[in-house]
Design a protein around this motif. Structure first.
Motif, PDB file in Angstrom:
ATOM      1  N   THR B 119      55.740  30.076  43.456  1.00  0.00           N
ATOM      2  CA  THR B 119      54.313  30.141  43.105  1.00  0.00           C
ATOM      3  C   THR B 119      54.167  31.070  41.905  1.00  0.00           C
ATOM      4  N   VAL B 120      52.958  31.179  41.374  1.00  0.00           N
ATOM      5  CA  VAL B 120      52.704  32.212  40.368  1.00  0.00           C
ATOM      6  C   VAL B 120      52.826  33.571  41.049  1.00  0.00           C
ATOM      7  N   ALA B 121      53.104  34.591  40.222  1.00  0.00           N
ATOM      8  CA  ALA B 121      53.128  35.957  40.763  1.00  0.00           C
ATOM      9  C   ALA B 121      51.721  36.326  41.218  1.00  0.00           C
ATOM     10  N   PHE B 122      51.619  37.117  42.298  1.00  0.00           N
ATOM     11  CA  PHE B 122      50.300  37.473  42.836  1.00  0.00           C
ATOM     12  C   PHE B 122      50.367  38.837  43.488  1.00  0.00           C
ATOM     13  N   ARG B 123      49.226  39.489  43.605  1.00  0.00           N
ATOM     14  CA  ARG B 123      49.109  40.768  44.311  1.00  0.00           C
ATOM     15  C   ARG B 123      47.794  40.789  45.064  1.00  0.00           C
ATOM     16  N   PRO B 124      47.805  41.204  46.332  1.00  0.00           N
ATOM     17  CA  PRO B 124      46.543  41.380  47.062  1.00  0.00           C
ATOM     18  C   PRO B 124      45.698  42.466  46.399  1.00  0.00           C
ATOM     19  N   VAL B 125      44.397  42.274  46.387  1.00  0.00           N
ATOM     20  CA  VAL B 125      43.488  43.244  45.781  1.00  0.00           C
ATOM     21  C   VAL B 125      42.349  43.526  46.757  1.00  0.00           C
ATOM     22  N   ASP B 126      42.169  44.827  47.085  1.00  0.00           N
ATOM     23  CA  ASP B 126      41.093  45.182  48.009  1.00  0.00           C
ATOM     24  C   ASP B 126      40.069  46.100  47.377  1.00  0.00           C
ATOM     25  N   ASP B 127      40.472  46.728  46.241  1.00  0.00           N
ATOM     26  CA  ASP B 127      39.573  47.712  45.635  1.00  0.00           C
ATOM     27  C   ASP B 127      40.005  47.934  44.187  1.00  0.00           C
ATOM     28  N   ALA B 128      39.317  48.812  43.499  1.00  0.00           N
ATOM     29  CA  ALA B 128      39.593  49.035  42.080  1.00  0.00           C
ATOM     30  C   ALA B 128      41.015  49.546  41.865  1.00  0.00           C
ATOM     31  N   ALA B 129      41.489  50.394  42.781  1.00  0.00           N
ATOM     32  CA  ALA B 129      42.831  50.968  42.612  1.00  0.00           C
ATOM     33  C   ALA B 129      43.898  49.890  42.721  1.00  0.00           C
ATOM     34  N   SER B 130      43.770  49.034  43.743  1.00  0.00           N
ATOM     35  CA  SER B 130      44.791  48.000  43.897  1.00  0.00           C
ATOM     36  C   SER B 130      44.677  46.965  42.784  1.00  0.00           C
ATOM     37  N   LEU B 131      43.465  46.777  42.250  1.00  0.00           N
ATOM     38  CA  LEU B 131      43.320  45.856  41.126  1.00  0.00           C
ATOM     39  C   LEU B 131      44.011  46.414  39.889  1.00  0.00           C
ATOM     40  N   GLU B 132      43.829  47.712  39.650  1.00  0.00           N
ATOM     41  CA  GLU B 132      44.445  48.330  38.471  1.00  0.00           C
ATOM     42  C   GLU B 132      45.971  48.241  38.564  1.00  0.00           C
ATOM     43  N   ARG B 133      46.485  48.512  39.764  1.00  0.00           N
ATOM     44  CA  ARG B 133      47.928  48.429  39.976  1.00  0.00           C
ATOM     45  C   ARG B 133      48.420  46.994  39.754  1.00  0.00           C
ATOM     46  N   ALA B 134      47.663  46.036  40.260  1.00  0.00           N
ATOM     47  CA  ALA B 134      48.057  44.624  40.126  1.00  0.00           C
ATOM     48  C   ALA B 134      48.080  44.219  38.659  1.00  0.00           C
ATOM     49  N   ILE B 135      47.082  44.681  37.904  1.00  0.00           N
ATOM     50  CA  ILE B 135      47.037  44.339  36.472  1.00  0.00           C
ATOM     51  C   ILE B 135      48.251  44.918  35.755  1.00  0.00           C
ATOM     52  N   THR B 136      48.596  46.132  36.100  1.00  0.00           N
ATOM     53  CA  THR B 136      49.775  46.758  35.484  1.00  0.00           C
ATOM     54  C   THR B 136      51.034  45.946  35.775  1.00  0.00           C
ATOM     55  N   GLU B 137      51.140  45.497  37.026  1.00  0.00           N
ATOM     56  CA  GLU B 137      52.358  44.782  37.415  1.00  0.00           C
ATOM     57  C   GLU B 137      52.421  43.361  36.876  1.00  0.00           C
ATOM     58  N   LEU B 138      51.286  42.651  36.856  1.00  0.00           N
ATOM     59  CA  LEU B 138      51.307  41.231  36.450  1.00  0.00           C
ATOM     60  C   LEU B 138      50.995  41.033  34.982  1.00  0.00           C
ATOM     61  N   GLY B 139      50.319  42.009  34.369  1.00  0.00           N
ATOM     62  CA  GLY B 139      49.901  41.823  32.974  1.00  0.00           C
ATOM     63  C   GLY B 139      48.640  40.987  32.884  1.00  0.00           C
ATOM     64  N   LEU B 140      48.109  40.895  31.670  1.00  0.00           N
ATOM     65  CA  LEU B 140      46.890  40.116  31.429  1.00  0.00           C
ATOM     66  C   LEU B 140      47.201  39.034  30.406  1.00  0.00           C
ATOM     67  N   PRO B 141      46.437  37.936  30.384  1.00  0.00           N
ATOM     68  CA  PRO B 141      45.333  37.608  31.300  1.00  0.00           C
ATOM     69  C   PRO B 141      45.818  37.247  32.702  1.00  0.00           C
ATOM     70  N   ALA B 142      44.883  37.359  33.635  1.00  0.00           N
ATOM     71  CA  ALA B 142      45.169  37.007  35.033  1.00  0.00           C
ATOM     72  C   ALA B 142      43.852  36.537  35.662  1.00  0.00           C
ATOM     73  N   ILE B 143      43.947  35.991  36.867  1.00  0.00           N
ATOM     74  CA  ILE B 143      42.726  35.500  37.535  1.00  0.00           C
ATOM     75  C   ILE B 143      42.569  36.200  38.870  1.00  0.00           C
ATOM     76  N   LEU B 144      41.364  36.734  39.077  1.00  0.00           N
ATOM     77  CA  LEU B 144      41.040  37.336  40.363  1.00  0.00           C
ATOM     78  C   LEU B 144      40.296  36.297  41.203  1.00  0.00           C
ATOM     79  N   LYS B 145      40.771  36.113  42.431  1.00  0.00           N
ATOM     80  CA  LYS B 145      40.154  35.110  43.307  1.00  0.00           C
ATOM     81  C   LYS B 145      39.899  35.733  44.667  1.00  0.00           C
ATOM     82  N   THR B 146      38.846  35.267  45.347  1.00  0.00           N
ATOM     83  CA  THR B 146      38.686  35.676  46.739  1.00  0.00           C
ATOM     84  C   THR B 146      39.858  35.096  47.536  1.00  0.00           C
ATOM     85  N   ARG B 147      40.291  35.854  48.554  1.00  0.00           N
ATOM     86  CA  ARG B 147      41.403  35.355  49.359  1.00  0.00           C
ATOM     87  C   ARG B 147      41.012  34.130  50.162  1.00  0.00           C
TER      88      ARG B 147
END
Lengths: 356, 356
Positions: B119-147
């Protein structure tokens, strides 16, 4: 003349397997279906509402008419009087004239001859004297048939020698009859043709048919005929529906004679068992085509995109559903009939293959 | 393990267009259909009885279960709890496990990875901190989706630059989310795969799909891919249903990457919009195939006998039915929905052509 929009209701007289497949075709086009039949729990009742009533029940027919936007039929033995009750209330397509013609073999063959569609030679028979005269004129062997209500080989008697005449006549039970010359055909083919409210016609490819014990066994496309024969059969079928000012799908059965001649055996003013292969092989099948025609929609393209062979499942042959459903390339259709009586059409299977 | 015989009743959760087409497919096989849905007058109600009830109404669900021989579903957002109410009463296929997986993008991608489906790389996101970490790890652009509960492009926000992160997170309305790496795919393809009760699998040819505004616009076969890619996509799809011990039809969407890799975008544990072309192009279409699977019948042959392109009719595009019905070679399907809301799938049209 305007088309009935999606959401309209197609009324269908009769609720057997043809009504069932018509109801499904209507649903596919965003139309509703409602059926009318005398029987309890008919096959079409699984896919659409059915009003139960007799063919002569004017009140029930009027209530049915009030619920639908057009009326059509799934079988040709609906009494003409039923259509005459409905016709002032709602458009009836095809109309009483086509039905009256198709219900009487003498009227049918007379109409066909006048429309330029050749048939086997025939003579009306009402008694021993007219039968003897008919035998003299047509020769033997010949087939004596009741003029009305014959289908699937019922009401027929073969006369091979003069001594067969009296028992054959007795087998008619006093009903008006017709003697038909034997047609030593090379093959039986049929064309399912449609005519729209706008007068356009569209004919599917002829199918080659095999009957057993008077019941259709299988229909296959392409038929083993030349392109010229295909075109001629389609042209005759189109000529018949045009001469009748017909609206809907009609099945036209032909004898293909060894000299290349095409004789019309009979016509059925409805969707036809020899057209079931269109469900798998055409973008618009005969059921959708009929619904389109009676609703005033443009006819669909009858182009065939694969080869196909349809085989009926008769009586307990349908008990073989598990094996048939496992057969590669086979599309199994079962009609939802509870009881598998001998000679009863319980379903069919269509085998498709890529075109050569 | 025995097959449900003709005459049995297939219960379907949901009564939209997919339920409608499933009900028709059941009828074709001599089976009855019965649906369950919360809405009044749903599309499938024109072709089969519908029990109206809420997803949590245990009494209504039990009454429904008593009327049917197996339960399946037309959409993946039926609550898992509903299946858990039904499962002790009647076989439920597919079962709660497949549904739970498909309802949560993190569970889905985790399962897929474990099943060997990339699959594409993905990271769970629950809040701003986990989103920031996910962006660092996956790079941009990326898509945020509800689970959960995302479909047709809803519940998604694109993050092109760091400044988009906060509004994207806000758009999730506090719902658990997942950040997915962008996949700069060459094309989107999908495989409709089936798995029978006996463990057999059958995959249709991959369709090539075009989405617009997050909604499927069209699906065509053959896809513009090599045979090796077709076989690989079908093998991955079969691997997924086998790993889940799945019964029924599943839609598996792939990104086909410029380097030839296939990444699974998402799976849908049901018949799939990208498989509607099978109605015209295969002897056994995806709806019949699903009914066969959940009833324990042998799977049908997924062989395609013609080329086909399916186009959805969205919102008021269906108002064009008269023109579309006149188009040669086009098979028009309308779903019987009264109101043409923007973005609502009202029907589809499939254009067939002979195979090259």
């Amino acid at each position: 003349m305007s088309a009935l929009p999606p959401g309209s209701t197609v009324g269908i007289l009769g609720a057997g397997q043809l009504g069932r497949m018509l109801a499904v075709a209507a649903a596919r086009l965003g139309l509703r279906a409602r059926l009318y039949a005398p029987e309890a729990d008919p096959p079409a009742g699984h896919v659409a509402p059915v009003d139960r009533g007799g063919w002569g029940d004017a009140a029930a027919l009027a209530a049915f008419a009030a619920q639908v936007d057009v009326v059509t039929l799934e079988f040709e033995n609906v009494p003409v009087a039923t259509l005459e009750i409905l016709a002032p209330l709602v458009p009836v397509r095809p109309g009483p004239r086509a039905l009256a013609m198709a219900q009487d073999r003498v009227a049918e063959k007379t109409f066909l001859s006048e429309a330029g569609a050749p048939t086997v030679a025939f003579r009306p028979v009402d008694d021993a004297a007219s039968l003897e005269r008919a035998i003299t004129e047509l020769g033997l062997p010949a087939i004596l048939k009741t003029r009305r209500l014959g289908y699937d080989g019922k009401g027929q008697a073969r006369i091979a020698a003069p001594g067969d005449a009296a028992p054959a006549l007795a087998a008619m039970n006093g009903a008006p009859a017709v003697l038909e010359a034997m047609a030593p055909f090379a093959r039986e083919i049929s064309v399912v043709v449609a005519r729209g409210l706008d007068g356009a016609t569209a004919a599917y490819d002829p199918a080659e048919n095999v009957h057993e014990a008077g019941i259709l066994r299988r229909s296959a496309v392409p038929a083993g005929i030349y392109d010229e024969t295909r075109a001629r059969a389609q042209a005759i079928a189109a000529q018949i529906v045009a001469a009748l000012d017909y609206v809907g799908v009609m099945g036209v059965e032909f004898f293909h004679m060894p000299d290349g001649a095409l004789l019309v055996n009979e016509v059925a003013p409805r969707v036809h068992n020899t057209g079931h292969w269109t469900m798998e092989a055409c973008a618009v099948d005969q059921f959708s085509q009929h619904v389109r025609a009676v609703c005033g929609w443009p006819l669909g393209d009858p182009l065939r995109h694969c080869d196909a062979a349809m085989e009926n499942l008769i009586g307990d042959e349908a008990a073989d559903w598990a094996r048939l459903s496992a057969e590669p390339g086979a599309a199994l259709h079962l009609y939802g009939k509870a009881e598998a009586r001998p000679g009863r059409k319980m379903g069919h299977v269509t085998r498709t293959s890529r075109m050569a």
